[in-house]
Design a protein around this motif. Sequence first.
Motif, PDB file in Angstrom:
ATOM      1  N   GLY A 220       0.800  -1.232   0.000  1.00  0.00           N
ATOM      2  CA  GLY A 220       0.000   0.000   0.000  1.00  0.00           C
ATOM      3  C   GLY A 220       0.827   1.275   0.000  1.00  0.00           C
ATOM      4  O   GLY A 220       0.286   2.373   0.032  1.00  0.00           O
ATOM      5  N   SER A 221       2.166   1.146  -0.066  1.00  0.00           N
ATOM      6  CA  SER A 221       3.010   2.346  -0.004  1.00  0.00           C
ATOM      7  C   SER A 221       3.138   3.058  -1.356  1.00  0.00           C
ATOM      8  O   SER A 221       3.728   4.136  -1.425  1.00  0.00           O
ATOM      9  N   GLY A 222       2.618   2.444  -2.428  1.00  0.00           N
ATOM     10  CA  GLY A 222       2.624   3.123  -3.723  1.00  0.00           C
ATOM     11  C   GLY A 222       3.601   2.562  -4.745  1.00  0.00           C
ATOM     12  O   GLY A 222       3.757   3.122  -5.834  1.00  0.00           O
ATOM     13  N   LYS A 223       4.205   1.416  -4.438  1.00  0.00           N
ATOM     14  CA  LYS A 223       5.240   0.856  -5.327  1.00  0.00           C
ATOM     15  C   LYS A 223       4.677   0.490  -6.702  1.00  0.00           C
ATOM     16  O   LYS A 223       5.259   0.834  -7.730  1.00  0.00           O
ATOM     17  N   SER A 224       3.569  -0.234  -6.701  1.00  0.00           N
ATOM     18  CA  SER A 224       3.012  -0.683  -7.991  1.00  0.00           C
ATOM     19  C   SER A 224       2.516   0.508  -8.812  1.00  0.00           C
ATOM     20  O   SER A 224       2.619   0.512 -10.038  1.00  0.00           O
ATOM     21  N   THR A 225       1.989   1.506  -8.127  1.00  0.00           N
ATOM     22  CA  THR A 225       1.527   2.705  -8.841  1.00  0.00           C
ATOM     23  C   THR A 225       2.718   3.392  -9.513  1.00  0.00           C
ATOM     24  O   THR A 225       2.650   3.761 -10.694  1.00  0.00           O
TER      25      THR A 225
ATOM     26  N   ASP B  48      23.637  -4.072 -19.943  1.00  0.00           N
ATOM     27  CA  ASP B  48      23.368  -2.636 -19.820  1.00  0.00           C
ATOM     28  C   ASP B  48      21.890  -2.249 -19.757  1.00  0.00           C
ATOM     29  O   ASP B  48      21.499  -1.165 -20.180  1.00  0.00           O
ATOM     30  N   TYR B  49      21.077  -3.122 -19.193  1.00  0.00           N
ATOM     31  CA  TYR B  49      19.690  -2.750 -18.935  1.00  0.00           C
ATOM     32  C   TYR B  49      19.609  -1.892 -17.670  1.00  0.00           C
ATOM     33  O   TYR B  49      20.455  -2.027 -16.778  1.00  0.00           O
ATOM     34  N   ALA B  50      18.583  -1.043 -17.608  1.00  0.00           N
ATOM     35  CA  ALA B  50      18.184  -0.448 -16.331  1.00  0.00           C
ATOM     36  C   ALA B  50      17.150  -1.407 -15.760  1.00  0.00           C
ATOM     37  O   ALA B  50      16.083  -1.581 -16.342  1.00  0.00           O
ATOM     38  N   VAL B  51      17.492  -2.082 -14.660  1.00  0.00           N
ATOM     39  CA  VAL B  51      16.584  -3.072 -14.061  1.00  0.00           C
ATOM     40  C   VAL B  51      15.988  -2.480 -12.788  1.00  0.00           C
ATOM     41  O   VAL B  51      16.727  -2.070 -11.887  1.00  0.00           O
ATOM     42  N   ILE B  52      14.680  -2.406 -12.737  1.00  0.00           N
ATOM     43  CA  ILE B  52      13.988  -1.795 -11.594  1.00  0.00           C
ATOM     44  C   ILE B  52      13.054  -2.841 -11.001  1.00  0.00           C
ATOM     45  O   ILE B  52      12.127  -3.309 -11.675  1.00  0.00           O
ATOM     46  N   ILE B  53      13.358  -3.250  -9.778  1.00  0.00           N
ATOM     47  CA  ILE B  53      12.623  -4.363  -9.157  1.00  0.00           C
ATOM     48  C   ILE B  53      11.861  -3.869  -7.935  1.00  0.00           C
ATOM     49  O   ILE B  53      12.453  -3.282  -7.020  1.00  0.00           O
ATOM     50  N   ILE B  54      10.570  -4.114  -7.922  1.00  0.00           N
ATOM     51  CA  ILE B  54       9.780  -3.868  -6.724  1.00  0.00           C
ATOM     52  C   ILE B  54       9.788  -5.143  -5.918  1.00  0.00           C
ATOM     53  O   ILE B  54       9.558  -6.226  -6.466  1.00  0.00           O
ATOM     54  N   THR B  55      10.082  -5.032  -4.641  1.00  0.00           N
ATOM     55  CA  THR B  55      10.192  -6.267  -3.867  1.00  0.00           C
ATOM     56  C   THR B  55       9.965  -6.067  -2.375  1.00  0.00           C
ATOM     57  O   THR B  55      10.224  -5.001  -1.830  1.00  0.00           O
ATOM     58  N   HIS B  56       9.457  -7.115  -1.744  1.00  0.00           N
ATOM     59  CA  HIS B  56       9.370  -7.173  -0.289  1.00  0.00           C
ATOM     60  C   HIS B  56      10.625  -7.820   0.267  1.00  0.00           C
ATOM     61  O   HIS B  56      10.892  -7.765   1.453  1.00  0.00           O
ATOM     62  N   ASP B  57      11.344  -8.502  -0.619  1.00  0.00           N
ATOM     63  CA  ASP B  57      12.407  -9.406  -0.209  1.00  0.00           C
ATOM     64  C   ASP B  57      13.705  -8.630   0.047  1.00  0.00           C
ATOM     65  O   ASP B  57      14.324  -8.108  -0.873  1.00  0.00           O
ATOM     66  N   MET B  58      14.101  -8.538   1.321  1.00  0.00           N
ATOM     67  CA  MET B  58      15.295  -7.767   1.638  1.00  0.00           C
ATOM     68  C   MET B  58      16.556  -8.423   1.072  1.00  0.00           C
ATOM     69  O   MET B  58      17.554  -7.758   0.844  1.00  0.00           O
ATOM     70  N   GLY B  59      16.492  -9.736   0.805  1.00  0.00           N
ATOM     71  CA  GLY B  59      17.620 -10.421   0.172  1.00  0.00           C
ATOM     72  C   GLY B  59      17.899  -9.860  -1.218  1.00  0.00           C
ATOM     73  O   GLY B  59      19.050  -9.727  -1.634  1.00  0.00           O
ATOM     74  N   ILE B  60      16.831  -9.510  -1.931  1.00  0.00           N
ATOM     75  CA  ILE B  60      16.994  -8.906  -3.256  1.00  0.00           C
ATOM     76  C   ILE B  60      17.519  -7.488  -3.101  1.00  0.00           C
ATOM     77  O   ILE B  60      18.425  -7.057  -3.813  1.00  0.00           O
ATOM     78  N   ALA B  61      16.925  -6.776  -2.144  1.00  0.00           N
ATOM     79  CA  ALA B  61      17.351  -5.386  -1.929  1.00  0.00           C
ATOM     80  C   ALA B  61      18.844  -5.342  -1.631  1.00  0.00           C
ATOM     81  O   ALA B  61      19.559  -4.461  -2.118  1.00  0.00           O
ATOM     82  N   ASP B  62      19.339  -6.321  -0.877  1.00  0.00           N
ATOM     83  CA  ASP B  62      20.769  -6.359  -0.545  1.00  0.00           C
ATOM     84  C   ASP B  62      21.638  -6.482  -1.785  1.00  0.00           C
ATOM     85  O   ASP B  62      22.788  -6.061  -1.791  1.00  0.00           O
ATOM     86  N   ARG B  63      21.099  -7.106  -2.823  1.00  0.00           N
ATOM     87  CA  ARG B  63      21.907  -7.316  -4.028  1.00  0.00           C
ATOM     88  C   ARG B  63      21.768  -6.198  -5.047  1.00  0.00           C
ATOM     89  O   ARG B  63      22.489  -6.171  -6.048  1.00  0.00           O
ATOM     90  N   ALA B  64      20.846  -5.274  -4.804  1.00  0.00           N
ATOM     91  CA  ALA B  64      20.649  -4.176  -5.755  1.00  0.00           C
ATOM     92  C   ALA B  64      21.793  -3.173  -5.624  1.00  0.00           C
ATOM     93  O   ALA B  64      22.435  -3.063  -4.582  1.00  0.00           O
ATOM     94  N   ASP B  65      22.039  -2.438  -6.710  1.00  0.00           N
ATOM     95  CA  ASP B  65      23.059  -1.385  -6.656  1.00  0.00           C
ATOM     96  C   ASP B  65      22.528  -0.180  -5.884  1.00  0.00           C
ATOM     97  O   ASP B  65      23.278   0.494  -5.189  1.00  0.00           O
ATOM     98  N   ILE B  66      21.244   0.084  -6.065  1.00  0.00           N
ATOM     99  CA  ILE B  66      20.633   1.242  -5.412  1.00  0.00           C
ATOM    100  C   ILE B  66      19.278   0.827  -4.858  1.00  0.00           C
ATOM    101  O   ILE B  66      18.519   0.123  -5.536  1.00  0.00           O
ATOM    102  N   VAL B  67      19.004   1.215  -3.632  1.00  0.00           N
ATOM    103  CA  VAL B  67      17.731   0.857  -2.995  1.00  0.00           C
ATOM    104  C   VAL B  67      16.946   2.133  -2.681  1.00  0.00           C
ATOM    105  O   VAL B  67      17.484   3.072  -2.099  1.00  0.00           O
ATOM    106  N   TYR B  68      15.699   2.150  -3.124  1.00  0.00           N
ATOM    107  CA  TYR B  68      14.788   3.229  -2.743  1.00  0.00           C
ATOM    108  C   TYR B  68      13.716   2.627  -1.845  1.00  0.00           C
ATOM    109  O   TYR B  68      13.251   1.507  -2.094  1.00  0.00           O
TER     110      TYR B  68
END
Length: 221
Positions: free
Chosen positions: A43-48, A192-212
């Motif tokens: 409900g925080s607005g990620k999918s929107t 060289d893609y821009a990959v933007i992942i919405i996730t609940h999974d902190m394991g994925i967030a840990d592997r991202a270059d940038i976390v919002y």
Amino acid sequence: MSILSVKEVTYIYKSKYQSVEAVSNVSCSFDTGKVYAIVGHSGSGKSTLLSLLAGLDLPTKGEIYVYDKPMSSMDRDRYRRETASVVYQSFNLFPLLTALENVTYPMELRGVPVKEAKEKAKALIASVGLEERIAYQLPLMMSGGQQQRVAIARALANNSKILLADEPTGNLDSANGKIIIDLLEKLAHEKDYAVIIITHDMGIADRADIVYTMKDGKLKA
Ligand SMILES: Nc1ncnc2c1ncn2[C@@H]1O[C@H](COP(=O)(O)OP(=O)(O)O)[C@@H](O)[C@H]1O
Ligand SMILES: [Mg+2]
């Protein structure tokens, strides 16, 4: 210049009875070659926000730029065919088409000759680590992890540079989830893609270059 720049974007869902500000004055940018994770409670607005990045909707206020071009002035169907692809939690494959046909389909829409489209689809299916026999199966016969890999192969079929994923591992066990994240990471870092992942999974967030992080429609780095 960033491939996507979000400038002071607000999105309000309006109905007869209420209006919900799902995205509130968000500014951020995304570059190719990097994996971004957008995390936050339900409900925080990620999918929107993702649907705005995908050009499925326009902001109520503010603007999203693709390089220096405002999304509001673009042909957004074309943007989704040529620049951005979306992968969903529920895979969203066409159930009556084989893996090969699912991946060939967006190329046929673009007018790629059938033979060439089939060859490219086979190569894409191999590139996401699936065996050739999977190409001839219907989604129903595949595991969730296999279906998500087909969905990613289909997303890659349109030559886009932006890959948007809404909870791409949400329906997968951790082993298959890891395969998908490895693949998305490789697409960013090697292709060289821009990959933007919405996730609940902190394991994925840990592997991202940038976390919002999103909270109540607001984004912080
Ligand atoms: N179609 C819609 N109509 C009205 N409100 C919506 C709609 N979709 C989402 N919302 C509301 O917008 C807010 C953000 O939702 P969403 O972007 O789906 O969040 P998330 O993906 O982080 O769970 C929530 O309060 C949700 O109830
Ligand atoms: Mg969501």
